[in-house]
Write a protein that holds these residues in place. Structure first.
Motif, PDB file in Angstrom:
ATOM      1  N   PRO A 165     -25.648 -44.640   4.128  1.00  0.00           N
ATOM      2  CA  PRO A 165     -24.241 -44.601   3.691  1.00  0.00           C
ATOM      3  C   PRO A 165     -24.072 -43.968   2.312  1.00  0.00           C
ATOM      4  CG  PRO A 165     -25.121 -46.802   3.364  1.00  0.00           C
ATOM      5  CD  PRO A 165     -26.228 -45.992   3.992  1.00  0.00           C
ATOM      6  N   ASN A 166     -23.994 -42.665   2.256  1.00  0.00           N
ATOM      7  CA  ASN A 166     -23.848 -41.968   0.976  1.00  0.00           C
ATOM      8  C   ASN A 166     -22.623 -42.477   0.207  1.00  0.00           C
ATOM      9  OD1 ASN A 166     -26.062 -40.161   1.371  1.00  0.00           O
ATOM     10  ND2 ASN A 166     -24.784 -38.990   2.778  1.00  0.00           N
ATOM     11  N   ASN A 167     -22.859 -42.885  -1.035  1.00  0.00           N
ATOM     12  CA  ASN A 167     -21.802 -43.322  -1.956  1.00  0.00           C
ATOM     13  C   ASN A 167     -21.078 -44.597  -1.522  1.00  0.00           C
ATOM     14  OD1 ASN A 167     -22.223 -41.025  -3.593  1.00  0.00           O
ATOM     15  ND2 ASN A 167     -20.862 -39.808  -2.291  1.00  0.00           N
ATOM     16  N   GLU A 168     -21.540 -45.260  -0.485  1.00  0.00           N
ATOM     17  CA  GLU A 168     -20.890 -46.481  -0.009  1.00  0.00           C
ATOM     18  C   GLU A 168     -21.933 -47.567   0.212  1.00  0.00           C
ATOM     19  OE1 GLU A 168     -17.750 -46.712   0.000  1.00  0.00           O
ATOM     20  OE2 GLU A 168     -17.067 -44.609   0.007  1.00  0.00           O
ATOM     21  N   TYR A 174     -18.662 -45.944   4.838  1.00  0.00           N
ATOM     22  CA  TYR A 174     -18.830 -44.487   4.771  1.00  0.00           C
ATOM     23  C   TYR A 174     -18.015 -43.794   5.867  1.00  0.00           C
ATOM     24  CZ  TYR A 174     -21.417 -40.059   5.382  1.00  0.00           C
ATOM     25  OH  TYR A 174     -21.772 -38.737   5.530  1.00  0.00           O
TER      26      TYR A 174
END
Length: 399
Positions: A165-168, A174
């Motif tokens: 989950p990029n940035n989450e 995400y």
């Protein structure tokens, strides 16, 4: 004892006897908060009524991690240490059985009040009536909210829950963030809610749902999944461009970019407002002629070499180029729905039902079935593009 005291005592006794209190109370630290569910067909099992359910459950302690880079870390003693979530899966004959089986495998009882997303694989959705069978459990569950998002996975649904989950904090966060970006792109549908899907299933109307696909370690929500309103099964997918055309026809466009080609250069048009109107004429008892008028207003979003967009004739040429492109895109969508899938996801049938009911009644039984009058209808598209602004600069380079 005074009669009034006796009566008061009896009333209090009766009241206490009917008060049940919090007999079904479950402490918050005993709940297993399910935020995402993925439904697949088990590998090497062709049985229609066997499902593999994967739950994504929150680890409250992991949510305290402020950095998204630590959510994927674990250790040998506790594989979920430092994570904000974990996935748990099992295989059973029904959704209630899956929930019951998972309850016996986790220390916290699955709790669905915070469920945000249900992802159903294409293998499950393509079988007749599997979609309503899967959703029935969630629709009947008293913990469920009508705003739960429904996605159709082009591939395995459980793979979607396994992405990083990029940035989450979680994959569900995400994906949910991406699904709300329809104001920036018109190549995907707005969010498909379980309440809306329930209405489609009841009305027996053909419909489309958001599509999700695992790609390059992340996901993409480009395109849409088409369902038959009678059998409730997945018929196939529309591409991003075909979905763009469908969005303009069904008044789902909230923004995004429309591109065309003029003088061998790409024109970028940022859509700020869009409208659509239907008109119908009955040319014979079984033949309908529809006119779809689409209006799009917005801003020129890309400077063009050797073209001065401040010139009136140039603006007209740009608008004509964009109109031709949008007309071509919508006609491509109409052709695929009329002749390839033969299903009215355009909303022409519901339009007749609501606005021309007397005209609709004799056609209803043969609109998508029987004689399939939808495929015989003439559908003409008229597009008007209005460039309201040409941006802050005329050109980005100078020879």
């Amino acid at each position: 004892m005074h009669p009034k005291k006796i009566l008061c005592t009896l009333c209090l006794g009766c009241t206490l006897s009917i008060l049940t209190g919090c007999w079904d109370r479950v402490e918050i630290n005993q709940r297993g908060f399910v935020v995402g569910v993925a439904i697949d067909k088990p590998e090497r099992d062709n049985s229609k009524n066997i499902y593999k359910g994967t739950y994504q459950m929150i680890v409250p302690g992991g949510l305290k991690q402020s950095s998204g880079s630590t959510t994927g870390q674990s250790n040998n003693m506790n594989p979920h240490a430092g994570q904000a979530y974990f996935n748990i899966a099992t295989t059973e004959n029904s959704m209630p059985a899956i929930a019951s089986r998972i309850s016996g495998r986790t220390s916290r009882t699955p709790y669905f009040e915070h469920l945000r997303m249900i992802i159903i694989s294409s293998d499950v959705a393509k079988n007749k009536s599997n979609l309503p069978d899967v959703l029935d459990f969630f629709l009947r569950n008293s913990q469920m909210r009508r705003g739960v998002q429904i996605l159709i996975a082009d591939g395995k649904a459980s793979d979607i829950l396994g992405i990083f989950p990029n940035n989450e904090s979680t994959p569900i966060d995400y994906i949910s963030s991406i699904a709300k970006n329809n104001q920036k792109t018109n190549y995907m549908l707005p969010e498909s809610r379980i309440g809306d899907v329930h209405e489609f299933l009841i009305k027996h109307e053909s419909f489309v749902l958001q599509t999700i696909k695992k790609e390059d370690g992340g996901v993409t929500l480009n395109g849409s999944a088409l369902f038959d309103g009678t059998s409730k099964q997945l018929l196939g997918f529309l591409t991003g461009e075909e979905t763009q055309g469908l969005n303009f026809i069904t008044k789902r466009v909230k923004g995004g970019i429309l591109e065309s080609n003029i003088n061998d250069q790409i024109v970028g048009f940022k859509v700020e407002r869009s409208n659509r109107k239907f008109y119908v004429q009955q040319t014979s008892p079984g033949h309908m002629k529809f006119t779809i008028k689409i209006t799009a207003e917005g801003t020129l979003d890309k400077s063009i070499t050797n073209i001065d967009p401040s010139d009136g004739k140039t603006v007209e040429a740009l608008e004509q180029s964009l109109e031709d492109k949008l007309t071509s895109t919508t006609n491509k969508t109409i052709k695929k729905l009329q002749h390839s899938y033969k299903k009215d996801a355009l909303g022409l049938g519901p339009y007749l039902f609501q606005d021309h009911n007397k005209m609709w009644k004799p056609l209803a039984e043969n609109w998508e079935t029987g004689e399939n009058l939808f495929t015989q209808a003439q559908v003409d598209v008229q597009v008007k593009v209005i460039i309201r602004r040409i941006g802050n600069i005329f050109e980005s380079t100078k020879e």
